[in-house]
Design a protein around this motif. Structure first.
Motif, mmCIF file in Angstrom:
data_model
loop_
_atom_site.group_PDB
_atom_site.id
_atom_site.type_symbol
_atom_site.label_atom_id
_atom_site.label_comp_id
_atom_site.label_asym_id
_atom_site.label_seq_id
_atom_site.Cartn_x
_atom_site.Cartn_y
_atom_site.Cartn_z
ATOM 1 N N SER A 3 0.999 -1.685 0.063
ATOM 2 C CA SER A 3 0.775 0.125 0.319
ATOM 3 C C SER A 3 0.918 1.299 -0.076
ATOM 4 O O SER A 3 0.098 2.106 -0.111
ATOM 5 N N LEU A 4 2.596 1.000 0.056
ATOM 6 C CA LEU A 4 3.317 2.024 0.094
ATOM 7 C C LEU A 4 3.870 2.041 -1.128
ATOM 8 O O LEU A 4 4.917 3.041 -0.610
ATOM 9 N N LEU A 5 3.947 0.852 -1.508
ATOM 10 C CA LEU A 5 4.973 1.138 -2.870
ATOM 11 C C LEU A 5 4.583 1.990 -4.712
ATOM 12 O O LEU A 5 4.127 0.823 -4.081
ATOM 13 N N HIS A 6 5.513 2.059 -4.727
ATOM 14 C CA HIS A 6 4.935 2.296 -5.976
ATOM 15 C C HIS A 6 6.333 2.010 -6.655
ATOM 16 O O HIS A 6 7.389 2.399 -6.510
ATOM 17 N N PHE A 7 6.011 1.565 -8.351
ATOM 18 C CA PHE A 7 7.002 1.826 -9.009
ATOM 19 C C PHE A 7 7.222 2.802 -10.281
ATOM 20 O O PHE A 7 6.268 3.273 -10.752
ATOM 21 N N GLU A 8 8.563 3.717 -10.227
ATOM 22 C CA GLU A 8 8.882 4.208 -11.436
ATOM 23 C C GLU A 8 7.792 5.563 -10.933
ATOM 24 O O GLU A 8 8.272 7.032 -11.751
ATOM 25 N N LYS A 9 6.840 5.822 -10.792
ATOM 26 C CA LYS A 9 6.243 7.222 -10.629
ATOM 27 C C LYS A 9 4.752 7.012 -9.601
ATOM 28 O O LYS A 9 4.758 5.616 -9.562
#
Lengths: 178, 178
Positions: free
Chosen positions: B171-177
């Motif tokens: 829920s906290l993690l994003h990849f590249e944007k």
């Protein structure tokens, strides 16, 4: 703790990549950080794209050395954990709210968990935060009610800098009162 | 790192005292923290007086459990490292300056070094920051251009709380944007 004593900010990295599982390991340590009322305001963006890293470096005081690091970990504080309807807010460096100070504090704690956990497994890092919110948010599509606290570069070191000087403890230490 | 995984906020302490050399050991770890442009804004007040601890607890949302801890470590950020003639300033929770956010961030890093170093040597702690600047500064004679980031209680634990819940990493993690 050896991690605290031995850790240096590293700005020169070799070509060795850092895999996602290693980065996830660091973010697990961040996720466990303490925060005010356990509100956990932190979010993380893992950036590997050279184009995006170059854009970040450009707005981060043009620190081109950052591009060499295989991964940027963008640490973002979300004021929505403390303020309802925050979606209408636009956070800036000069915003006055106490809640912004609280989420910066808590996200800094989580970010330092990343830094120390990286040192623990032989991975080198550098804190950077020499950007403006209005410059960095569009690069990463970050909403205006989130505040970018830092971009941590991570990779394997290709330098061995000496310790930076620190103030003597006596100059910082008070007993019973200021 | 075991210190990050195992550490709990402790609010019940036994009668065992903590000597000054142990506290100094923790502050050495704080002193080594990284900070923006190596400005090192942190200062520390070691408080053992029961009268003063009671006053601090009183303005810190009346958390009377704090008095039981043998030592309070008051972590104070000094904006003077970033702003000249700061002596004329009066910092508040609603002050807008970017420099205040920077010194809070850096002092939070140093404070977390105290927390983790304490865990490393079997000493328990709790972050507290439920006070107003105007209430806590007079108790300790702190000038108005300094900002109290937190009061850390330290002592030997007399409780074994279970881990507090944390959000899932997904829920906290994003990849590249974002």
């Amino acid at each position: 703790m050896d991690e605290i004593v031995n850790r240096r900010s590293i700005r020169t990295y070799n070509n060795k990549d850092v895999d996602d599982s290693t980065i996830i390991h660091l973010l697990e340590a961040a996720r466990l950080a303490p925060s005010g009322s356990n509100t956990q305001p932190w979010n993380f963006i893992i950036v590997r794209s050279n184009v995006t890293k170059a854009k970040i470096a450009s707005v981060d005081h043009n620190q081109t050395w950052m591009i060499q690091s295989p991964v940027h970990i963008v640490c973002v504080a979300d004021i929505g954990v403390r303020i309802q309807n925050s979606i209408e807010m636009s956070l800036q460096e000069e915003s006055p709210m106490e809640e912004l100070k609280q989420i910066i504090r808590d996200t800094a704690i989580a970010a330092e968990h990343i830094i120390l956990s990286a040192e623990d497994i032989g991975l080198s890092t550098c804190w950077t935060a020499w950007f403006k919110q209005n410059d960095i948010r569009p690069i990463l599509g970050i909403p205006s009610d989130k505040y970018v606290v830092c971009v941590i570069t991570a990779g394997y070191s290709d330098e061995a800098p000496r310790p930076r000087p620190r103030k003597d403890l006596e100059s910082l230490l008070h007993f019973e009162k200021w």
